[in-house]
Design a protein around this motif. Structure first.
Motif, PDB file in Angstrom:
ATOM      1  N   VAL A  27       0.833  -1.202   0.000  1.00 27.38           N
ATOM      2  CA  VAL A  27       0.000   0.000   0.000  1.00 27.38           C
ATOM      3  C   VAL A  27       0.870   1.256   0.000  1.00 27.38           C
ATOM      4  O   VAL A  27       0.586   2.220  -0.710  1.00 27.38           O
ATOM      5  CB  VAL A  27      -0.943  -0.007   1.213  1.00 27.38           C
ATOM      6  CG1 VAL A  27      -1.779   1.254   1.245  1.00 27.38           C
ATOM      7  CG2 VAL A  27      -1.853  -1.233   1.170  1.00 27.38           C
ATOM      8  N   SER A  47      -9.389   6.893  -4.245  1.00 30.20           N
ATOM      9  CA  SER A  47      -9.762   5.885  -3.258  1.00 30.20           C
ATOM     10  C   SER A  47      -8.799   4.700  -3.310  1.00 30.20           C
ATOM     11  O   SER A  47      -8.394   4.261  -4.388  1.00 30.20           O
ATOM     12  CB  SER A  47     -11.193   5.421  -3.566  1.00 30.20           C
ATOM     13  OG  SER A  47     -11.576   4.473  -2.628  1.00 30.20           O
ATOM     14  N   GLY A  48      -8.406   4.224  -2.145  1.00 32.17           N
ATOM     15  CA  GLY A  48      -7.527   3.064  -2.082  1.00 32.17           C
ATOM     16  C   GLY A  48      -6.060   3.403  -2.245  1.00 32.17           C
ATOM     17  O   GLY A  48      -5.212   2.519  -2.311  1.00 32.17           O
ATOM     18  N   GLY A  50      -4.152   4.792  -0.079  1.00 34.39           N
ATOM     19  CA  GLY A  50      -3.399   4.630   1.167  1.00 34.39           C
ATOM     20  C   GLY A  50      -3.442   5.823   2.110  1.00 34.39           C
ATOM     21  O   GLY A  50      -2.661   5.889   3.056  1.00 34.39           O
ATOM     22  N   LYS A  51      -4.365   6.748   1.898  1.00 39.54           N
ATOM     23  CA  LYS A  51      -4.430   7.946   2.749  1.00 39.54           C
ATOM     24  C   LYS A  51      -4.812   7.587   4.185  1.00 39.54           C
ATOM     25  O   LYS A  51      -4.170   8.024   5.140  1.00 39.54           O
ATOM     26  CB  LYS A  51      -5.452   8.944   2.170  1.00 39.54           C
ATOM     27  CG  LYS A  51      -5.200   9.303   0.710  1.00 39.54           C
ATOM     28  CD  LYS A  51      -6.232  10.265   0.171  1.00 39.54           C
ATOM     29  CE  LYS A  51      -7.663   9.756   0.180  1.00 39.54           C
ATOM     30  NZ  LYS A  51      -7.908   8.639  -0.753  1.00 39.54           N
ATOM     31  N   THR A  52      -5.867   6.793   4.321  1.00 36.40           N
ATOM     32  CA  THR A  52      -6.282   6.369   5.659  1.00 36.40           C
ATOM     33  C   THR A  52      -5.160   5.596   6.338  1.00 36.40           C
ATOM     34  O   THR A  52      -4.912   5.744   7.538  1.00 36.40           O
ATOM     35  CB  THR A  52      -7.549   5.499   5.563  1.00 36.40           C
ATOM     36  OG1 THR A  52      -8.608   6.305   5.063  1.00 36.40           O
ATOM     37  CG2 THR A  52      -7.940   4.935   6.916  1.00 36.40           C
ATOM     38  N   THR A  53      -4.482   4.769   5.560  1.00 40.63           N
ATOM     39  CA  THR A  53      -3.397   3.963   6.117  1.00 40.63           C
ATOM     40  C   THR A  53      -2.321   4.852   6.756  1.00 40.63           C
ATOM     41  O   THR A  53      -1.798   4.523   7.819  1.00 40.63           O
ATOM     42  CB  THR A  53      -2.790   3.076   5.017  1.00 40.63           C
ATOM     43  OG1 THR A  53      -3.836   2.286   4.449  1.00 40.63           O
ATOM     44  CG2 THR A  53      -1.706   2.176   5.569  1.00 40.63           C
TER      45      THR A  53
HETATM   46  N1  LIG Z   1      -6.864  -3.921   7.262  1.00 41.22           N
HETATM   47  C1  LIG Z   1      -6.592  -4.072   5.948  1.00 41.22           C
HETATM   48  N2  LIG Z   1      -6.375  -5.296   5.436  1.00 41.22           N
HETATM   49  C2  LIG Z   1      -6.088  -5.463   4.141  1.00 41.22           C
HETATM   50  N3  LIG Z   1      -5.995  -4.466   3.252  1.00 41.22           N
HETATM   51  C3  LIG Z   1      -6.195  -3.219   3.690  1.00 41.22           C
HETATM   52  C4  LIG Z   1      -6.505  -2.955   5.064  1.00 41.22           C
HETATM   53  N4  LIG Z   1      -6.663  -1.626   5.225  1.00 41.22           N
HETATM   54  C5  LIG Z   1      -6.456  -1.089   4.005  1.00 41.22           C
HETATM   55  N5  LIG Z   1      -6.182  -2.034   3.088  1.00 41.22           N
HETATM   56  C6  LIG Z   1      -5.872  -1.802   1.672  1.00 41.22           C
HETATM   57  O1  LIG Z   1      -4.934  -0.762   1.600  1.00 41.22           O
HETATM   58  C7  LIG Z   1      -5.205   0.077   0.502  1.00 41.22           C
HETATM   59  C8  LIG Z   1      -5.268   1.496   0.959  1.00 41.22           C
HETATM   60  O2  LIG Z   1      -6.365   1.665   1.825  1.00 41.22           O
HETATM   61  P1  LIG Z   1      -6.729   3.050   2.499  1.00 41.22           P
HETATM   62  O3  LIG Z   1      -7.913   2.815   3.336  1.00 41.22           O
HETATM   63  O4  LIG Z   1      -5.525   3.606   3.140  1.00 41.22           O
HETATM   64  O5  LIG Z   1      -7.106   3.941   1.225  1.00 41.22           O
HETATM   65  P2  LIG Z   1      -7.672   5.427   1.180  1.00 41.22           P
HETATM   66  O6  LIG Z   1      -6.715   6.199   0.355  1.00 41.22           O
HETATM   67  O7  LIG Z   1      -7.964   5.903   2.539  1.00 41.22           O
HETATM   68  O8  LIG Z   1      -9.009   5.221   0.359  1.00 41.22           O
HETATM   69  P3  LIG Z   1     -10.412   5.962   0.518  1.00 41.22           P
HETATM   70  O9  LIG Z   1     -10.275   7.293  -0.159  1.00 41.22           O
HETATM   71  O10 LIG Z   1     -11.361   5.073  -0.212  1.00 41.22           O
HETATM   72  O11 LIG Z   1     -10.720   6.078   1.967  1.00 41.22           O
HETATM   73  C9  LIG Z   1      -6.473  -0.438  -0.140  1.00 41.22           C
HETATM   74  O12 LIG Z   1      -6.110  -1.178  -1.281  1.00 41.22           O
HETATM   75  C10 LIG Z   1      -7.078  -1.323   0.899  1.00 41.22           C
HETATM   76  O13 LIG Z   1      -7.732  -2.396   0.278  1.00 41.22           O
END
Ligand SMILES: Nc1ncnc2c1ncn2[C@@H]1O[C@H](COP(=O)(O)OP(=O)(O)OP(=O)(O)O)[C@@H](O)[C@H]1O
Ligand SMILES: [Mg+2]
Lengths: 264, 235
Positions: A27, A47-48, A50-53
């Motif tokens: 990610v 989306s996806g 990795g911002k939340t991560t």
């Molecule tokens: N607990 C987890 N287990 C497996 N994969 C995860 C987990 N959390 C996040 N991911 C994966 O990590 C990637 C990034 O996720 P994240 O939630 O950080 O995206 P994001 O940028 O916040 O997206 P969004 O704008 O939809 O909120 C995604 O592909 C997601 O499927």
């Protein structure tokens, strides 16, 4: 907007070569960036990406697989013991955590407590404030978020917007140095969004808290932040002042993304 | 039913034993359910394995055999005799605590992860998270299942007659039936009604607790809790 001296001061947040995988899914890879004390940074991107991560890594809800993350110069994953660097123990992690607050998309208020309970629980038990001190702080913060009269309500009796205000107050009650906001308005009805964003702007301009926000509200990102980081494929592809990034984005992906969200 | 008065008075003599065994058994069940249920989720593998052995061992063997072990075999091994009523309470508690452990574990795990994360973001310790945030919410989920378990425990007190405790079933079987054999039907009907009333008392108490607990987390008792509570059987 507070003026921020970016060079010179030690960063409040620093990612250095951070990698995060979920199984085979890489990610974040080789992610490095810093945020200065008091700086307001917004993360945008598809989306996806990795911002939340990133926020979850900072809040120590996830562990990174490589690289280091520091908050206020303190590593989240390691600590010094007898002059040697060893993996952080639970207490070290909790001490760093105290400097960081997080507001979640779904508020995550505790339904088994009143609004007051939500606000005084951690200040009394974690920070060791007296009941009166914590109570006074709770009242002050509820007034700030415009919910002074709802102190004895249950979270379930409040609207989404009100719950999110309580969640913001709850995070502020811990007097964090860093506040992480993950799409805090995206679970709200459209008519409630503006009020919450206005509140955040007010808090941003009246405190010296460092903000790292994930948002899809481009208007908010433009007004609130000192710097915007465009994120894609696990790396920062563009990092610029909002005036620049929103009017003259350099990267093609940023242009495409901004088009997509504006035309939404 | 000309002998109704006699039946009632003889059965009533057994009531204190049935009630004491039920109440004490329930208390022990609650303690063991929480200890073993939390242990099932411990970060220490040893603790998890020990509680798993307890749960599977007690659930997988007959209560009567457990009672014989504690009452007859254990004294041979350790050299002292347990007072019958204590042996009975111990078996009731140990046995139902094993089921209760799974109830506690299931309820704790049903609390949304977001709640834990909210508490982590406030730097609460694991113990504070469990005690202040997770358990108060989990208890709401546990109550309907505990209601069923406590009613089962009540019915299991009949097993104490095996160690000569004069609880109500033994009073009926050993005292009344030999004397009033032709009226065995009425005797057992009366016995049935007594168990039914006691189980209704348990349900009433548990339903009250459910309402209080649900109100404290700001919601009405779930549909699931209502259907489970009424699904409880009688002797
Ligand atoms: N607990 C987890 N287990 C497996 N994969 C995860 C987990 N959390 C996040 N991911 C994966 O990590 C990637 C990034 O996720 P994240 O939630 O950080 O995206 P994001 O940028 O916040 O997206 P969004 O704008 O939809 O909120 C995604 O592909 C997601 O499927
Ligand atoms: Mg996200």
């Amino acid at each position: 907007m507070p003026s921020v001296e970016k060079s010179g001061a030690d960063p409040m947040i620093a990612f250095d070569g951070v990698e995060k995988r979920f199984g085979d899914n890489v990610v974040l890879s080789e992610l490095s960036f810093t945020v200065a004390p008091g700086e307001h940074v917004c993360l945008i991107g598809p989306s996806g990406s990795g911002k939340t991560t990133i926020l979850r890594l900072l809040m120590t809800l996830e562990k990174c697989d490589a690289g280091t993350i520091t908050v206020g110069g303190t590593s989240l994953s390691h600590m010094e013991k007898n002059g040697k660097l060893v993996p952080a123990d639970e207490k070290h992690v909790r001490d760093v955590r105290k400097r960081i607050g997080m507001v979640f998309q779904q508020f995550n208020l505790f339904p088994n407590m009143t609004v007051r309970g939500n606000l005084v629980e951690a200040p009394t038990r974690v920070l060791g404030l007296s009941k009166d001190e914590a109570d006074a702080r709770a009242k002050e913060l509820l007034d700030l978020v415009g919910l002074g009269d709802r102190i004895d309500s249950h979270p379930t009796q409040l609207s989404g917007g009100q719950q999110q205000r309580v969640a913001i107050a709850r995070a502020l009650a811990m007097r964090p140095d860093v506040l992480l906001l993950d799409e805090v308005t995206s679970a709200l009805d459209p008519e409630l969004v503006a009020g919450v964003l206005k509140l955040l702007s007010d808090i941003g301009s009246s405190t010296d808290i460092t903000f790292l926000c994930v948002t899809h509200e481009m208007g908010f990102a433009r007004d609130f932040s000192d710097r915007v980081m465009m994120f894609d494929g696990g790396r920062v592809i563009e990092d610029a002042a909002p005036e620049k990034l929103f009017t003259a984005p350099e990267h093609e992906r940023t242009q495409a993304f901004l088009h997509a969200v504006v035309d939404r | 039913m000309d002998n109704l008065g006699t039946f009632l008075s003889v059965l009533s003599q057994g009531l204190p034993f049935t009630i004491i065994a039920t109440v004490a058994g329930i208390l022990l069940t609650i303690v063991l359910s929480f200890v073993a249920g939390l242990a099932l989720m411990s970060s220490s593998k040893t603790v998890r394995v020990i509680s798993r052995i307890y749960v599977e061992g007690l659930r997988g063997t007959s209560e009567v055999v457990q009672l014989f072990w504690i009452f007859f075999a254990l004294p041979v091994l350790v050299g002292f005799q347990i007072v019958p009523i204590w042996a009975g309470i111990l078996v009731l508690g140990l046995n139902h605590g094993a089921y209760g452990a799974e109830i506690v574990r299931g309820a704790v795990q049903s609390v949304p992860r977001a709640q834990v994360e909210g508490a982590i973001a406030l730097s609460m310790t694991p113990a504070q998270r469990m005690r202040r945030v997770i358990l108060p919410q989990a208890v709401v989920e546990m109550l309907p299942s505990f209601n069923n378990l406590f009613i089962q425990l009540l019915k299991s007190t009949a097993l104490l007659s095996f160690v000569s405790i004069n609880e109500i079933t033994r009073q009926a079987q050993q005292v009344l039936v030999p004397r009033f054999n032709p009226q065995a039907f009425q005797i057992f009907l009366l016995l049935l009604v007594m168990y039914l009333i006691m189980s209704l008392v348990i349900t009433a108490i548990m339903r009250t607790l459910e309402r209080v607990a649900a109100a404290r987390v700001g919601r009405k008792p779930s549909a699931r809790s209502r259907s489970q509570a009424t699904g409880a059987g009688i002797a």
